[in-house]
Design a protein around this motif. Structure first.
Motif, PDB file in Angstrom:
ATOM      1  N   PHE A 111       0.709  -1.116   0.148  1.00  0.00           N
ATOM      2  CA  PHE A 111      -0.040   0.016  -0.081  1.00  0.00           C
ATOM      3  C   PHE A 111       0.974   1.352  -0.041  1.00  0.00           C
ATOM      4  N   TYR A 112       0.241   2.353  -0.068  1.00  0.00           N
ATOM      5  CA  TYR A 112       1.039   3.580  -0.338  1.00  0.00           C
ATOM      6  C   TYR A 112       2.198   3.733  -1.419  1.00  0.00           C
ATOM      7  N   GLY A 113       1.852   3.022  -2.508  1.00  0.00           N
ATOM      8  CA  GLY A 113       2.855   2.925  -3.586  1.00  0.00           C
ATOM      9  C   GLY A 113       4.216   2.145  -2.990  1.00  0.00           C
ATOM     10  N   GLY A 114       3.961   0.941  -2.031  1.00  0.00           N
ATOM     11  CA  GLY A 114       5.089   0.234  -1.669  1.00  0.00           C
ATOM     12  C   GLY A 114       5.678   0.547  -0.538  1.00  0.00           C
ATOM     13  N   LYS A 115       5.188   1.713   0.016  1.00  0.00           N
ATOM     14  CA  LYS A 115       5.966   1.987   1.425  1.00  0.00           C
ATOM     15  C   LYS A 115       5.294   1.101   2.399  1.00  0.00           C
ATOM     16  N   SER A 116       4.257   0.417   2.328  1.00  0.00           N
ATOM     17  CA  SER A 116       3.871  -0.380   3.328  1.00  0.00           C
ATOM     18  C   SER A 116       3.295  -1.664   3.037  1.00  0.00           C
TER      19      SER A 116
ATOM     20  N   VAL B   5     -14.587  13.999 -15.690  1.00  0.00           N
ATOM     21  CA  VAL B   5     -13.154  13.492 -15.427  1.00  0.00           C
ATOM     22  C   VAL B   5     -13.340  13.086 -13.935  1.00  0.00           C
ATOM     23  N   LEU B   6     -12.788  11.878 -13.540  1.00  0.00           N
ATOM     24  CA  LEU B   6     -13.055  11.422 -12.005  1.00  0.00           C
ATOM     25  C   LEU B   6     -11.575  11.882 -11.413  1.00  0.00           C
ATOM     26  N   ILE B   7     -11.455  12.487 -10.266  1.00  0.00           N
ATOM     27  CA  ILE B   7     -10.263  13.068  -9.938  1.00  0.00           C
ATOM     28  C   ILE B   7     -10.017  12.249  -8.417  1.00  0.00           C
ATOM     29  N   LYS B   8      -9.009  11.752  -8.162  1.00  0.00           N
ATOM     30  CA  LYS B   8      -8.522  11.304  -7.007  1.00  0.00           C
ATOM     31  C   LYS B   8      -7.482  12.026  -6.250  1.00  0.00           C
ATOM     32  N   GLN B   9      -7.877  12.431  -4.756  1.00  0.00           N
ATOM     33  CA  GLN B   9      -6.838  12.933  -3.953  1.00  0.00           C
ATOM     34  C   GLN B   9      -6.209  11.910  -3.180  1.00  0.00           C
ATOM     35  N   THR B  10      -4.757  11.948  -3.030  1.00  0.00           N
ATOM     36  CA  THR B  10      -4.104  11.010  -2.087  1.00  0.00           C
ATOM     37  C   THR B  10      -3.307  11.679  -1.231  1.00  0.00           C
ATOM     38  N   VAL B  11      -2.804  10.869  -0.206  1.00  0.00           N
ATOM     39  CA  VAL B  11      -1.872  11.552   0.538  1.00  0.00           C
ATOM     40  C   VAL B  11      -0.455  11.457   0.016  1.00  0.00           C
ATOM     41  N   ASP B  12       0.142  12.722   0.257  1.00  0.00           N
ATOM     42  CA  ASP B  12       1.448  12.776  -0.383  1.00  0.00           C
ATOM     43  C   ASP B  12       2.629  11.641   0.308  1.00  0.00           C
ATOM     44  N   MET B  13       2.443  10.736  -0.559  1.00  0.00           N
ATOM     45  CA  MET B  13       3.229   9.370  -0.219  1.00  0.00           C
ATOM     46  C   MET B  13       4.779   9.564   0.221  1.00  0.00           C
ATOM     47  N   ASP B  14       5.076  10.741  -0.386  1.00  0.00           N
ATOM     48  CA  ASP B  14       7.000  10.838  -0.099  1.00  0.00           C
ATOM     49  C   ASP B  14       6.863  11.456   1.295  1.00  0.00           C
ATOM     50  N   GLN B  15       5.746  11.984   1.770  1.00  0.00           N
ATOM     51  CA  GLN B  15       5.917  12.394   3.284  1.00  0.00           C
ATOM     52  C   GLN B  15       5.608  11.622   4.426  1.00  0.00           C
ATOM     53  N   ILE B  16       5.513  10.157   3.908  1.00  0.00           N
ATOM     54  CA  ILE B  16       4.885   9.196   4.842  1.00  0.00           C
ATOM     55  C   ILE B  16       6.439   8.852   5.858  1.00  0.00           C
ATOM     56  N   ARG B  17       5.873   8.925   7.051  1.00  0.00           N
ATOM     57  CA  ARG B  17       7.176   8.577   7.924  1.00  0.00           C
ATOM     58  C   ARG B  17       6.753   7.254   8.949  1.00  0.00           C
ATOM     59  N   LEU B  18       7.790   6.521   9.389  1.00  0.00           N
ATOM     60  CA  LEU B  18       7.241   5.510  10.101  1.00  0.00           C
ATOM     61  C   LEU B  18       7.567   5.770  11.610  1.00  0.00           C
ATOM     62  N   ASN B  19       6.820   4.696  12.469  1.00  0.00           N
ATOM     63  CA  ASN B  19       6.939   5.002  13.893  1.00  0.00           C
ATOM     64  C   ASN B  19       8.272   4.072  14.534  1.00  0.00           C
ATOM     65  N   ASN B  21       7.949   1.287  15.634  1.00  0.00           N
ATOM     66  CA  ASN B  21       7.703  -0.367  15.414  1.00  0.00           C
ATOM     67  C   ASN B  21       7.615  -0.349  13.917  1.00  0.00           C
ATOM     68  N   ASN B  22       8.212   0.285  13.097  1.00  0.00           N
ATOM     69  CA  ASN B  22       8.109   0.436  11.566  1.00  0.00           C
ATOM     70  C   ASN B  22       6.843   0.646  11.127  1.00  0.00           C
ATOM     71  N   GLU B  23       5.748   1.030  11.673  1.00  0.00           N
ATOM     72  CA  GLU B  23       4.581   1.128  11.082  1.00  0.00           C
ATOM     73  C   GLU B  23       4.178   2.505  10.346  1.00  0.00           C
ATOM     74  N   VAL B  24       3.278   2.631   9.616  1.00  0.00           N
ATOM     75  CA  VAL B  24       3.091   3.850   8.721  1.00  0.00           C
ATOM     76  C   VAL B  24       2.421   4.895   9.756  1.00  0.00           C
ATOM     77  N   ILE B  25       2.706   5.819   9.695  1.00  0.00           N
ATOM     78  CA  ILE B  25       1.930   7.170  10.293  1.00  0.00           C
ATOM     79  C   ILE B  25       1.348   7.760   9.306  1.00  0.00           C
ATOM     80  N   ALA B  26       0.005   7.578   9.295  1.00  0.00           N
ATOM     81  CA  ALA B  26      -0.831   7.913   8.125  1.00  0.00           C
ATOM     82  C   ALA B  26      -1.654   9.261   8.422  1.00  0.00           C
TER      83      ALA B  26
END
Lengths: 292, 243
Positions: A111-116, B5-19, B21-26
């Motif tokens: 998910f998240y483009g491969g990040k998780s 046109v169908l438009i999707k908004q996503t989280v900016d995946m480049d900004q994803i950090r991990l805690n 425990n290696n888990e995604v902080i979304a």
């Protein structure tokens, strides 16, 4: 347990059958004669489209009461998965690379483009399967071949053009030398070819190299939206290591990176790395390999 | 020609950090227009420029989606609807919400991105085509309209297939189809003043997907790094087994 597998790509199909062989009874709907991988019945169609293939699959599903439907994640496969999900009113778990049903169904996907990696427990019945889920293996069992007659489609093909491919299939390569933007230009490919030759490997590249700059043909693209490769050695030259690229090389046994930027993310995801100019390092490495 | 046109908004995946425990902080991640949605907008606007007509954008998202709709306006979308109530990736729900809205708007073509960059599911086009009983063409790299017909070149795994279909049709596009335009400041300013239709939906998400874990992929790599161009002997030794 019984499952129905759909694929319009023989290689993906073999992988999926091998993955589920002996875990459940398998019937297959496909356009190739894949008869020695362990399926019971192989329903073979010719020239199908999303509408008439979906219709046939729904009939099979209703008639044979399968527990699960697995669809290979190809362009046509994803169309069909969406149609089936709507028509059967069953949710579809997309892009799985692991499936267990000991007690409940537990799947894994990126998910998240491969990040998780999401590990999920569901009671879904339809799944799309990411390429490379398992190594295809022939078995002694021979499948029944059944000719599947499709109804007329509302679509018409005007033309087909084989993609410009550059020879060998990189998903089967034992050694891959892969190039990124750091190579600088198409002309510089010849400077790294001695390494490819010395290792009897295949050349591949990142998304920008294959799609944006077209230094290599598209079938050489490694990554989430390209090929997922599993060589013994993956040598990344001038590849920074974007997450989408890394998702394509997770199954490589050993990753070696050469890059002049010591902060490049590839160095977090490699086994061995050399921080240095690839045009200096590669010739020296080739010399060493030849002299040993 | 009327295009949706169908438009999707996503989280900016480049900004994803991990805690730890290696888990995604979304939570609280910045949002942006999904990459392929920009290609979809560009496709719709180019078709309008070529054949005339109107482009309507629809976003199933949250109140934060106005930034993406303004971006779509600046690129040339004429009218826009934001339907609030999006909570998570659930293609069936997204398809139901979008198809309800699509039925209210006159259309000849529906354009969307082939796979979104968070899940890569690629299921929405098929779901919508089935729900709306429309013709389906996916992963398009070229679209030509000719009267009641549309000819679409689609990128499949091993070949490029050009297909003919009747309108109305739903077409998902590949990133290779175009280079989304960068609107100038004047267009961005004008887009900021345009009205956005905001609607609510009280769609119910079922709790049928239990997430057992959401962690960064395991990293078991050795990470032996040689600096200043050193390490050639060592790497050559490792590669010796290849011969």
């Amino acid at each position: 347990m019984r499952c129905l597998i759909f694929s319009d790509d023989a290689d993906n199909l073999k992988e999926i059958i091998s993955y589920f062989y002996k875990k459940m009874d398998i019937d297959v709907f496909c356009n190739s004669e894949v008869l020695d991988y362990g399926a019971n019945n192989v329903y073979k169609y010719n020239d199908g489209f999303s509408d008439n293939i979906s219709e046939y699959l729904i009939e099979l599903y209703n008639k044979n009461k399968y527990d699960y439907i697995f669809i290979s994640s190809t362009n046509l496969g994803r169309q069909i998965a969406g149609i089936l999900s709507d028509k059967l009113n069953e949710k579809c778990m997309p892009e799985i690379f692991s499936f267990e049903n000991d007690y409940k169904v537990v799947t894994k996907r990126f998910f998240y483009g491969g990040k998780s990696v999401l590990t999920e427990e569901t009671d879904f019945k339809i799944f799309t399967v990411a390429p490379g889920i398992y190594e295809a293996k022939k078995v002694d069992k021979r499948s029944n071949l059944i000719d599947a007659k499709l109804k007329n489609s509302r679509y018409k093909i005007l033309s087909k053009k084989k993609k410009n491919t550059g020879g060998n299939d990189i998903t089967k390569a034992k050694v891959i030398v892969s190039i990124g933007r750091g190579l600088g230009s198409k002309e510089n490919i010849e400077k790294v070819m001695p390494l490819v030759d010395a290792l009897h490997g295949e050349i591949a590249g990142s998304r920008p190299v294959c799609l944006d700059y077209k230094w290599l043909s598209e079938d050489k693209q490694v990554g989430l939206s390209g090929k997922k490769v599993k060589p013994d050695f993956y040598i990344a030259l001038g590849i920074s290591g974007q997450i989408q690229h890394l998702a394509g090389i997770r199954n490589a046994k050993t990753i070696i990176a050469i890059n002049k930027d010591k902060n490049a993310p590839i160095f977090e995801e490699c086994d061995y790395g050399i921080v240095g100019d690839l045009f200096t390092v590669v010739p020296k490495l080739v010399d060493k390999l030849k002299n040993n | 020609m009327d295009i949706i046109v169908l438009i999707k908004q996503t989280v900016d995946m480049d900004q994803i950090r991990l805690n730890e425990n290696n888990e995604v902080i979304a939570e609280d991640l910045p949002l942006k227009t999904d990459v392929l949605s920009k290609n979809a907008i560009e496709t719709a606007v180019q078709l309008k420029e070529k054949y005339g007509g109107k482009v309507t954008g629809i976003i199933f998202g949250t109140e934060k989606a106005t930034s993406s709709m303004k971006e779509a306006y600046a690129m040339g979308v004429d009218d826009g609807y934001i339907i609030k109530g999006y909570k998570k990736s659930d293609p069936i729900i997204t398809s139901k919400v979008l198809s309800n809205k699509i039925k209210e708007i006159k259309n000849d073509l529906i354009i969307l991105g082939n796979q979104s960059s968070d899940s890569y599911s690629g299921l929405l086009a098929g779901l919508l085509a089935s729900e709306l009983d429309m013709n389906l063409l996916s992963n398009a790299i070229k679209i030509d309209v000719d009267g009641d017909n549309v000819n679409v070149t689609m990128e499949a795994e091993k070949e490029e297939i050009t297909m003919e279909s009747k309108l109305p049709a739903i077409i998902s596009v590949a990133q290779e189809i175009n280079e989304p335009r960068l609107p100038n400041v004047m267009k961005i300013m004008a887009a900021g003043k345009k009205n956005i239709n905001i609607e609510e939906t009280d769609v119910k998400y079922e709790n049928d997907d239990k997430i057992l874990s959401d962690k960064a992929p395991e990293n078991k790599r050795k990470k032996i790094i040689y600096e200043d161009g050193n390490g050639i002997d060592e790497i050559a030794k490792i590669l010796k087994v290849v011969k």
